[in-house]
Design a protein around this motif. Structure first.
Motif, PDB file in Angstrom:
ATOM      1  N   ILE A  83      95.441  35.253  77.945  1.00 47.05           N
ATOM      2  CA  ILE A  83      95.219  34.658  79.263  1.00 47.05           C
ATOM      3  C   ILE A  83      96.539  34.360  79.962  1.00 47.05           C
ATOM      4  O   ILE A  83      96.556  33.741  81.019  1.00 47.05           O
ATOM      5  CB  ILE A  83      94.369  33.371  79.174  1.00 47.05           C
ATOM      6  CG1 ILE A  83      95.024  32.361  78.226  1.00 47.05           C
ATOM      7  CG2 ILE A  83      92.958  33.698  78.745  1.00 47.05           C
ATOM      8  CD1 ILE A  83      94.419  30.977  78.294  1.00 47.05           C
TER       9      ILE A  83
ATOM     10  N   CYS B 177      98.906  32.263  79.285  1.00 46.59           N
ATOM     11  CA  CYS B 177      99.272  30.845  79.399  1.00 46.59           C
ATOM     12  C   CYS B 177     100.708  30.616  78.927  1.00 46.59           C
ATOM     13  O   CYS B 177     101.308  29.593  79.244  1.00 46.59           O
ATOM     14  CB  CYS B 177      98.312  29.964  78.606  1.00 46.59           C
ATOM     15  SG  CYS B 177      98.397  30.197  76.822  1.00 46.59           S
TER      16      CYS B 177
ATOM     17  N   ASP C 177     110.601  26.115  71.340  1.00 41.97           N
ATOM     18  CA  ASP C 177     110.712  24.816  70.673  1.00 41.97           C
ATOM     19  C   ASP C 177     110.959  24.958  69.175  1.00 41.97           C
ATOM     20  O   ASP C 177     111.666  24.159  68.572  1.00 41.97           O
ATOM     21  CB  ASP C 177     109.438  23.991  70.903  1.00 41.97           C
ATOM     22  CG  ASP C 177     109.262  23.623  72.370  1.00 41.97           C
ATOM     23  OD1 ASP C 177     110.266  23.654  73.105  1.00 41.97           O
ATOM     24  OD2 ASP C 177     108.128  23.331  72.778  1.00 41.97           O
TER      25      ASP C 177
ATOM     26  N   HIS D 191     100.391  30.357  65.947  1.00 37.60           N
ATOM     27  CA  HIS D 191      99.858  29.016  65.715  1.00 37.60           C
ATOM     28  C   HIS D 191      99.354  28.383  67.019  1.00 37.60           C
ATOM     29  O   HIS D 191      98.297  27.757  67.047  1.00 37.60           O
ATOM     30  CB  HIS D 191     100.979  28.171  65.105  1.00 37.60           C
ATOM     31  CG  HIS D 191     100.680  26.722  64.978  1.00 37.60           C
ATOM     32  ND1 HIS D 191      99.888  26.221  63.975  1.00 37.60           N
ATOM     33  CD2 HIS D 191     101.053  25.658  65.725  1.00 37.60           C
ATOM     34  CE1 HIS D 191      99.787  24.911  64.113  1.00 37.60           C
ATOM     35  NE2 HIS D 191     100.486  24.550  65.158  1.00 37.60           N
ATOM     36  N   THR D 192     100.101  28.561  68.109  1.00 36.51           N
ATOM     37  CA  THR D 192      99.750  27.852  69.343  1.00 36.51           C
ATOM     38  C   THR D 192      98.915  28.685  70.298  1.00 36.51           C
ATOM     39  O   THR D 192      98.498  28.159  71.325  1.00 36.51           O
ATOM     40  CB  THR D 192     101.012  27.399  70.097  1.00 36.51           C
ATOM     41  OG1 THR D 192     101.872  28.518  70.260  1.00 36.51           O
ATOM     42  CG2 THR D 192     101.740  26.303  69.356  1.00 36.51           C
TER      43      THR D 192
ATOM     44  N   PRO E 155      96.026  29.733  72.162  1.00 38.66           N
ATOM     45  CA  PRO E 155      94.705  29.112  72.223  1.00 38.66           C
ATOM     46  C   PRO E 155      93.565  30.120  72.194  1.00 38.66           C
ATOM     47  O   PRO E 155      92.406  29.741  72.057  1.00 38.66           O
ATOM     48  CB  PRO E 155      94.735  28.364  73.566  1.00 38.66           C
ATOM     49  CG  PRO E 155      95.711  29.116  74.396  1.00 38.66           C
ATOM     50  CD  PRO E 155      96.725  29.690  73.453  1.00 38.66           C
TER      51      PRO E 155
ATOM     52  N   GLY F  27     100.650  21.735  62.802  1.00 40.32           N
ATOM     53  CA  GLY F  27      99.240  22.078  62.682  1.00 40.32           C
ATOM     54  C   GLY F  27      98.330  20.882  62.816  1.00 40.32           C
ATOM     55  O   GLY F  27      98.726  19.738  62.616  1.00 40.32           O
TER      56      GLY F  27
ATOM     57  N   ARG G 284      89.415  25.626  69.409  1.00 40.96           N
ATOM     58  CA  ARG G 284      90.409  26.533  68.831  1.00 40.96           C
ATOM     59  C   ARG G 284      91.817  26.280  69.352  1.00 40.96           C
ATOM     60  O   ARG G 284      92.752  26.946  68.945  1.00 40.96           O
ATOM     61  CB  ARG G 284      90.037  27.974  69.138  1.00 40.96           C
ATOM     62  CG  ARG G 284      88.854  28.457  68.345  1.00 40.96           C
ATOM     63  CD  ARG G 284      88.593  29.905  68.657  1.00 40.96           C
ATOM     64  NE  ARG G 284      87.441  30.390  67.925  1.00 40.96           N
ATOM     65  CZ  ARG G 284      86.966  31.612  68.066  1.00 40.96           C
ATOM     66  NH1 ARG G 284      87.539  32.441  68.892  1.00 40.96           N
ATOM     67  NH2 ARG G 284      85.914  31.987  67.380  1.00 40.96           N
ATOM     68  N   VAL G 285      91.933  25.379  70.273  1.00 37.87           N
ATOM     69  CA  VAL G 285      93.261  25.104  70.830  1.00 37.87           C
ATOM     70  C   VAL G 285      93.981  24.127  69.906  1.00 37.87           C
ATOM     71  O   VAL G 285      93.464  23.040  69.631  1.00 37.87           O
ATOM     72  CB  VAL G 285      93.142  24.521  72.250  1.00 37.87           C
ATOM     73  CG1 VAL G 285      94.522  24.298  72.841  1.00 37.87           C
ATOM     74  CG2 VAL G 285      92.323  25.442  73.138  1.00 37.87           C
ATOM     75  N   GLU G 286      95.108  24.527  69.425  1.00 36.54           N
ATOM     76  CA  GLU G 286      95.898  23.648  68.566  1.00 36.54           C
ATOM     77  C   GLU G 286      96.403  22.443  69.374  1.00 36.54           C
ATOM     78  O   GLU G 286      96.741  22.589  70.555  1.00 36.54           O
ATOM     79  CB  GLU G 286      97.100  24.406  68.006  1.00 36.54           C
ATOM     80  CG  GLU G 286      96.801  25.217  66.771  1.00 36.54           C
ATOM     81  CD  GLU G 286      96.621  24.350  65.527  1.00 36.54           C
ATOM     82  OE1 GLU G 286      97.099  23.216  65.521  1.00 36.54           O
ATOM     83  OE2 GLU G 286      95.986  24.838  64.572  1.00 36.54           O
TER      84      GLU G 286
ATOM     85  N   GLU H 294      99.171  21.144  69.249  1.00 33.93           N
ATOM     86  CA  GLU H 294     100.555  21.372  69.664  1.00 33.93           C
ATOM     87  C   GLU H 294     100.679  22.391  70.795  1.00 33.93           C
ATOM     88  O   GLU H 294     101.761  22.566  71.339  1.00 33.93           O
ATOM     89  CB  GLU H 294     101.381  21.805  68.441  1.00 33.93           C
ATOM     90  CG  GLU H 294     101.577  20.654  67.465  1.00 33.93           C
ATOM     91  CD  GLU H 294     102.036  21.102  66.097  1.00 33.93           C
ATOM     92  OE1 GLU H 294     101.486  22.103  65.607  1.00 33.93           O
ATOM     93  OE2 GLU H 294     102.923  20.460  65.522  1.00 33.93           O
ATOM     94  N   SER H 295      99.587  23.075  71.139  1.00 32.81           N
ATOM     95  CA  SER H 295      99.636  23.975  72.294  1.00 32.81           C
ATOM     96  C   SER H 295      99.837  23.162  73.572  1.00 32.81           C
ATOM     97  O   SER H 295     100.467  23.622  74.518  1.00 32.81           O
ATOM     98  CB  SER H 295      98.343  24.789  72.413  1.00 32.81           C
ATOM     99  OG  SER H 295      98.167  25.588  71.275  1.00 32.81           O
TER     100      SER H 295
ATOM    101  N   GLY I  35     103.024  19.980  72.432  1.00 33.58           N
ATOM    102  CA  GLY I  35     104.342  20.370  71.948  1.00 33.58           C
ATOM    103  C   GLY I  35     104.459  20.142  70.448  1.00 33.58           C
ATOM    104  O   GLY I  35     103.559  19.579  69.813  1.00 33.58           O
TER     105      GLY I  35
ATOM    106  N   CYS J 111      96.388  27.446  81.831  1.00 34.93           N
ATOM    107  CA  CYS J 111      95.377  28.342  81.258  1.00 34.93           C
ATOM    108  C   CYS J 111      94.258  28.667  82.238  1.00 34.93           C
ATOM    109  O   CYS J 111      93.730  29.770  82.237  1.00 34.93           O
ATOM    110  CB  CYS J 111      94.744  27.719  80.013  1.00 34.93           C
ATOM    111  SG  CYS J 111      95.849  27.550  78.621  1.00 34.93           S
TER     112      CYS J 111
ATOM    113  N   GLU K  16      83.125  31.416  74.134  1.00 40.53           N
ATOM    114  CA  GLU K  16      83.456  32.207  72.962  1.00 40.53           C
ATOM    115  C   GLU K  16      83.808  31.268  71.818  1.00 40.53           C
ATOM    116  O   GLU K  16      84.964  31.061  71.511  1.00 40.53           O
ATOM    117  CB  GLU K  16      84.634  33.121  73.259  1.00 40.53           C
ATOM    118  CG  GLU K  16      84.207  34.414  73.886  1.00 40.53           C
ATOM    119  CD  GLU K  16      85.371  35.345  74.002  1.00 40.53           C
ATOM    120  OE1 GLU K  16      85.381  36.351  73.304  1.00 40.53           O
ATOM    121  OE2 GLU K  16      86.264  35.045  74.793  1.00 40.53           O
TER     122      GLU K  16
END
Lengths: 248, 295
Positions: free
Chosen positions: A57, A59, A68, A197-198, A200, B50, B72-74, B76-77, B80, B106, B220
């Motif tokens: 997407i 982002c 970072d 990891h990040t 989404p 995590g 599903r969004v961490e 830290e997304s 930070g 997003c 989803e």
């Protein structure tokens, strides 16, 4: 006398050969040595990466996370996201998120199609950057990750020029070659690279090709994918799912 | 001649000494590079830790988070990397997103984003939901840890029998600003199956609201395509909560704390759903004649 002189010349040649052999021998033994088998004899991973362009997407959470996690200076990127906009007339426009926050701004104008393509080092199996490095600072680990030895690098920039994917850069702070490391410091701690990891949307995937049950291996069996510039024979290990043909 | 051999010998010795100094200790152990560099590359400490680490202290938020659209969004997304925050025992070191911008990173509508992904233009969205003040932040209505306010309903909701067909096209929540495309299959007209519910709906206060606005939260995720049933009051309050920023033509606002107290005075069960009293505002309930209904 001529006979004696000949003998002595032969002796000299023998000694020279022996002397040069002394110089060559240690190198021969070094290059011939094999990496030691892992002490545990355990499964050895072979890391690879996949990008599902249909899910991205734009982002750019990946870019911020990479910055970072790895202290990437402003203005250079270990990973980046490209926005492709293909106009009704077929013209292809590509841009990347600007600024230190890496945010795409909406752009007006009609497009036939548009999509995002995350990019990073392909960690090629036959990497060009490794081959051109004059001081052995570019190397590939036995688990398939292409890295830079910052203690050896002299910042000559040959690797930057050689990389066909534009993945390397000269770090403006260290003045040495820099690139994506797959977050190598995270891998042996059981963590995925920061970008994976990040993300989404799970548009970025990372896994072990040596494990047929890993999510990545399964995905690559199930889905069709493309590689970037496969004709160069670099055998990149970044697999693109749903990649548009306009992307190079 | 002897001098010559001594000279050669000296050159060889010097060459060996120079070589031993120039070539790093572990060079060649694993290949044409310094083997120690591999271990050195592993020495850095990870900064993104995590969600499990976050949940050690923030279990309340984590419990909400995993049930909703941002599951599903961490952490830290948005917040930070957490390493500094953890090292400081939770004192600072973390980003607290502020304003609309972090959400729009997003969710801003862009042609390049997959059409199935939830995205808005703030102006259109605010107009649709009746928010007059363009400065109002997204979090005035949406808790980012639970953006659809649907945690209870997700547990009780049932799958729509035809949902898999919708998901072929609508993997994300349908954009409420979109106009139904011409030639859309008739089966997706709700009254095809639910004629008894839709009958008379045009005269009711919610007549201009699409069925999908309340009923189909296509996402989803593991919860994709569930029907909204037995909603708790928070769902109705998404539109009907009284707030200063609402425009005059917004749906009627309810002062929820006061309304809740009124109900308490009347000794009405506080767990009662809005529709138990306000059924006439929407459509008849318990009319499950649809194909594949479970009860």
């Amino acid at each position: 006398m001529p006979h004696d002189r000949n003998r002595s010349r032969r002796e000299v040649l023998k000694m020279l050969a022996a002397g040069s052999g002394l110089l060559v021998f240690p190198i021969g033994t070094l290059t011939a040595s094999e990496p030691e088998a892992s002490a545990e004899g355990a499964h050895k991973p072979y890391w690879a990466y996949a990008v599902d362009t249909t899910r991205c997407i734009g982002c750019c959470a990946c870019m911020r996370a990479c910055r970072d996690e790895n202290d990437v200076p402003e203005g250079v990127f270990r990973t980046w996201v490209e926005r492709y906009r293909i106009g009704m007339d077929g013209e292809v426009k590509v841009d990347v998120a600007t600024g230190n926050d890496h945010v795409f701004e909406p752009v007006g104008g009609e497009v036939a199609k548009a999509f995002f393509v995350p990019k990073l080092c392909n960690h090629c199996e036959k990497s060009v950057c490794n081959q051109v490095c004059p001081v052995g600072a570019a190397y590939q680990t036995d688990d398939g990750v292409v890295l830079v030895d910052s203690k050896q690098c002299i910042g000559c920039g040959y690797c930057v020029q050689a990389c066909p994917y534009g993945s390397r850069f000269i770090n403006p702070e260290t003045h040495m070659a820099d690139k994506c490391t797959f977050c190598y410091h995270r891998l042996d701690k059981g963590l995925a690279p920061a970008c994976v990891h990040t993300c989404p949307r799970e548009a970025r995937l990372f896994g072990d090709l040596n494990d047929p049950k890993s999510k990545l291996s399964v995905l690559l069996r199930q889905r069709s994918y493309r590689l970037l510039k496969p004709e160069l024979g670099t055998h990149p290990k970044c697999y693109y799912l749903g990649l548009d043909r306009e992307v190079i | 001649m002897l001098r010559f051999f001594v000279l050669i010998g000296l050159v060889v010795v010097i060459a060996l000494i120079v070589r031993s100094q120039m070539i790093p200790e572990s060079f060649g152990d694993l290949g044409h590079f310094r083997a120690d560099a591999v271990e050195e590359a592993k020495r850095f400490e990870p900064r993104h830790l995590g969600r499990d680490v976050c949940a050690d202290c923030h279990d309340d938020v984590a419990a909400l988070h995993v049930k909703d659209a941002h599951a599903r969004v961490e952490c830290e997304s948005c917040h930070g990397p957490g390493a500094t925050h953890v090292a400081a025992d939770g004192e600072g070191g973390i980003i607290r997103p502020d304003g609309k911008a972090p959400c729009l990173v997003c969710h801003q509508l862009m042609p390049a984003r997959p059409s199935v992904f939830a995205q808005i233009t703030p102006e259109d969205h605010y107009r649709f939901v009746g928010v007059e003040d363009p400065e109002v932040d997204c979090i005035a209505c949406h808790d980012p840890h639970e953006p659809l306010f649907m945690d209870r309903d997700l547990r009780t909701a049932r799958l729509h029998p035809l949902i898999h067909r919708c998901r072929d096209c609508h993997a994300g929540r349908t954009d409420e600003t979109l106009v139904r495309p011409p030639g859309h299959p008739e089966i997706f007209e709700c009254d095809y199956c639910h004629a008894d519910i839709v009958d008379g709906f045009a005269e009711r206060p919610h007549s201009e609201v699409r069925c999908t606005t309340c009923h189909l939260f296509f996402r989803e995720s593991d919860f994709a395509g569930r029907m909204l049933r037995d909603s708790d009051p928070r769902f109705c309050l998404l539109c009907h909560r009284e707030a200063e920023f609402r425009s005059d033509d917004a749906p009627p606002g309810i002062d929820w704390p006061a309304h809740r107290e009124d109900m308490a005075d009347d000794t009405i069960d506080l767990d009662k759903r809005c529709v138990d009293c306000h059924q006439d505002r929407i459509h008849p309930l318990q009319t499950r004649t649809a194909v594949g209904s479970e009860e």
